[in-house]
Scaffold this motif. Structure first.
Motif, PDB file in Angstrom:
ATOM      1  N   VAL A 256      42.343  51.224  42.637  1.00 30.92           N
ATOM      2  CA  VAL A 256      41.755  51.167  43.977  1.00 30.92           C
ATOM      3  C   VAL A 256      41.265  52.561  44.354  1.00 30.92           C
ATOM      4  O   VAL A 256      41.978  53.547  44.166  1.00 30.92           O
ATOM      5  CB  VAL A 256      42.792  50.693  45.016  1.00 30.92           C
ATOM      6  N   THR A 257      40.053  52.625  44.872  1.00 32.97           N
ATOM      7  CA  THR A 257      39.536  53.901  45.382  1.00 32.97           C
ATOM      8  C   THR A 257      38.997  53.680  46.789  1.00 32.97           C
ATOM      9  O   THR A 257      38.594  52.573  47.163  1.00 32.97           O
ATOM     10  CB  THR A 257      38.401  54.449  44.494  1.00 32.97           C
TER      11      THR A 257
ATOM     12  N   SER B  13      38.590  48.206  41.280  1.00 37.03           N
ATOM     13  CA  SER B  13      37.990  48.219  39.943  1.00 37.03           C
ATOM     14  C   SER B  13      38.895  47.483  38.966  1.00 37.03           C
ATOM     15  O   SER B  13      40.126  47.563  39.063  1.00 37.03           O
ATOM     16  CB  SER B  13      37.780  49.660  39.478  1.00 37.03           C
ATOM     17  N   PHE B  14      38.260  46.783  38.040  1.00 39.30           N
ATOM     18  CA  PHE B  14      38.998  45.985  37.062  1.00 39.30           C
ATOM     19  C   PHE B  14      38.679  46.458  35.650  1.00 39.30           C
ATOM     20  O   PHE B  14      37.514  46.453  35.233  1.00 39.30           O
ATOM     21  CB  PHE B  14      38.631  44.507  37.191  1.00 39.30           C
ATOM     22  N   SER B  15      39.683  46.875  34.915  1.00 39.24           N
ATOM     23  CA  SER B  15      39.517  47.294  33.523  1.00 39.24           C
ATOM     24  C   SER B  15      40.755  46.875  32.732  1.00 39.24           C
ATOM     25  O   SER B  15      41.848  47.370  33.006  1.00 39.24           O
ATOM     26  CB  SER B  15      39.329  48.811  33.437  1.00 39.24           C
ATOM     27  N   PRO B  16      40.605  45.968  31.760  1.00 40.84           N
ATOM     28  CA  PRO B  16      39.361  45.353  31.345  1.00 40.84           C
ATOM     29  C   PRO B  16      38.752  44.461  32.432  1.00 40.84           C
ATOM     30  O   PRO B  16      39.445  44.054  33.362  1.00 40.84           O
ATOM     31  CB  PRO B  16      39.773  44.528  30.123  1.00 40.84           C
ATOM     32  N   SER B  17      37.475  44.172  32.249  1.00 44.11           N
ATOM     33  CA  SER B  17      36.738  43.401  33.244  1.00 44.11           C
ATOM     34  C   SER B  17      37.341  42.010  33.426  1.00 44.11           C
ATOM     35  O   SER B  17      37.970  41.461  32.516  1.00 44.11           O
ATOM     36  CB  SER B  17      35.282  43.231  32.798  1.00 44.11           C
ATOM     37  N   LEU B  18      37.124  41.434  34.593  1.00 40.94           N
ATOM     38  CA  LEU B  18      37.500  40.045  34.821  1.00 40.94           C
ATOM     39  C   LEU B  18      36.634  39.138  33.955  1.00 40.94           C
ATOM     40  O   LEU B  18      35.580  39.549  33.470  1.00 40.94           O
ATOM     41  CB  LEU B  18      37.331  39.699  36.300  1.00 40.94           C
ATOM     42  N   SER B  19      37.077  37.904  33.747  1.00 41.93           N
ATOM     43  CA  SER B  19      36.372  37.008  32.829  1.00 41.93           C
ATOM     44  C   SER B  19      35.053  36.502  33.400  1.00 41.93           C
ATOM     45  O   SER B  19      34.195  36.036  32.660  1.00 41.93           O
ATOM     46  CB  SER B  19      37.279  35.829  32.467  1.00 41.93           C
ATOM     47  N   THR B  20      34.889  36.570  34.714  1.00 40.21           N
ATOM     48  CA  THR B  20      33.664  36.093  35.344  1.00 40.21           C
ATOM     49  C   THR B  20      33.476  36.824  36.663  1.00 40.21           C
ATOM     50  O   THR B  20      34.447  37.368  37.210  1.00 40.21           O
ATOM     51  CB  THR B  20      33.736  34.577  35.613  1.00 40.21           C
TER      52      THR B  20
END
Lengths: 210, 236
Positions: B146-147, B159-166
């Motif tokens: 979170v920023t 922010s999501f890492s790894p990316s979400l599936s969709t």
């Protein structure tokens, strides 16, 4: 043919023991082959591994396992066998219920949609989204629910500078908007009586007790 | 070396059959020791118990009789865990792409403070050698950061890492406000924007707090105490 743990008999001649010994080796392989890849499976790397784990419904819960162990078993819940897990403390937890993983609340409808009534991504338990009136959106469920005392979250956003409040549509009658077959939602800016029709995207999810 | 089911042969001498018996015993021991505590384990109470359950892809759903429920794996890349109810009943996926499934998969969650710092709780490590030992556990899935881009605006970038599936996911967002602050009637939501992808994507989700009083507009700074967010995706 049944496995006989008392074979061979010490007083038997070898000729008498041949058949029961062969039966036992066959039965060991056959019985172990239930749920497992058999000792003589053509894929050597799989021998001993599980094909599946079949839990036969137990009339009573098993004893608690030892410290640092978990015990998984099946017992009746709602007329069908379900999987439970028991801890060494003796506490058991239900793992499955009526075709779902048991988490207490079960999401039964979820949809991400826009004002053209187009849905996005994978919807859950929703046949369609319709608009019964301007600024009202009706989420039609795939399955009729057993009652309309379920939980919901409604949210959306647009290009404006004010908060977008999403909620079940205002109505004097609960079942008019929170229904066993659908839920009708609407969106407003704070303090406004006008329903918004310019949303960029909306998200609605409903849960029920399991 | 293979397990043999047709032994002993009536014409064999015991010297030959004995070797075949030993071979079968070794093979049984070898293969039962996969997934199970071996038959000759020093702890005789645990012999035959499961160590782990390895479930290769079955290439379909197994049949189930009345009075049983099956746990199994199906599919490839990835192979997933399923249950099937009795009498060839309904099939339920247990995990999907590493996320537990219950109709929806909870791909991310986070609770954070007004500075964008993810909250932590103190939990026991359950260390038998140090019963009082604790550790800090973040109230978030490991894929979340979170920023707060501007300290003077109640906006947050998740922010999501790894990316979400969709990027077409379902969000549940709520907040707790500081009591005693004027204009504390606020709502945090997906930041208003005419373009979905500007604020909702596989990699980021932008949130913003707004007033819900007649004044309208952005929420005053300092009104938020805590924000909670859950991200769900539908499972096909």
């Amino acid at each position: 043919m049944t496995y006989d743990p008392n074979q061979p008999v010490a007083s038997d001649d070898m000729s008498e023991s041949v058949t029961p010994l062969a039966t036992n080796f066959t039965q060991l392989n056959t019985v172990f082959g239930n749920d497992h890849y058999a000792f003589d499976d053509t894929t050597a790397a799989n021998r001993g591994r599980h094909q599946q784990v079949t839990f036969v419904e137990q009339g009573a819960e098993p004893d608690a396992p030892l410290t640092d162990e978990l015990r998984m078993f099946a017992k009746d819940s709602g007329g069908q066998p379900e999987i439970f897990v028991k801890e060494s403390s003796g506490t058991s937890y239900q793992f499955t219920k009526a075709g779902s993983i048991y988490t207490g609340l079960l999401p039964f409808a979820s949809v991400n949609f826009d004002t053209t009534l187009m849905t996005y991504g994978t919807t859950l338990g929703v046949t369609s989204v319709t608009s019964p009136a301007s600024g009202k959106y009706q989420i039609n469920f795939t399955n009729t629910q057993s009652d309309n005392d379920y939980f919901w979250t409604v949210s959306g956003f647009n290009s404006g500078s004010n908060a977008v409040i999403g909620q079940p549509a205002n109505s004097g009658v609960y079942s008019d908007v929170v229904n066993v077959d659908y839920i009708i939602v609407e969106f407003r800016n704070p303090g406004s009586s006008t329903r918004l029709t310019n949303l960029t995207r909306m998200s609605v999810t409903c849960w029920r007790f399991q | 070396m293979v397990y043999r089911t047709g032994i002993p042969s009536i014409n064999n001498r015991v010297t030959l059959s004995a070797a075949q018996f030993k071979q079968n015993y070794r093979e049984m021991q070898r293969y039962l020791s996969r997934d199970h505590v071996p038959w000759n384990d020093p702890d005789n109470k645990k012999r035959g118990y499961h160590k782990v359950v390895t479930l290769p892809d079955q290439g379909g759903d197994p049949t189930t009789a009345a009075g049983v429920i099956a746990l199994y794996a199906n599919g490839s890349s990835p192979t997933e865990l399923y249950t099937r109810n009795e009498s060839d009943g309904s099939v339920q996926k247990v995990y999907s792409n590493g996320y537990a499934v219950n109709g929806l998969a909870l791909e991310a969650y986070v609770a954070f403070d007004p500075f964008g710092d993810i909250l932590k709780v103190e939990r026991s490590t359950n260390n038998p050698d140090d019963p009082g030992e604790t550790e800090e556990v973040a109230l978030a899935t490991s894929n979340v950061t979170v920023t707060k881009p501007d300290i003077n605006i109640e906006e947050y970038t998740i922010s999501f890492s790894p990316s979400l599936s969709t990027d077409n996911y379902h969000w549940v967002i709520d907040q707790r406000c500081v009591s005693g602050i004027i204009n504390a009637n606020v709502q945090i939501q997906v930041e208003n924007n005419a373009t979905y992808s500007n604020v909702v994507s596989k990699d980021t989700l932008k949130l913003k707090a707004y007033r819900v009083d007649s004044t309208g507009g952005a929420a005053p700074v300092g009104v938020l105490e805590r924000v909670v967010l859950q991200i769900y995706t539908g499972v096909s």
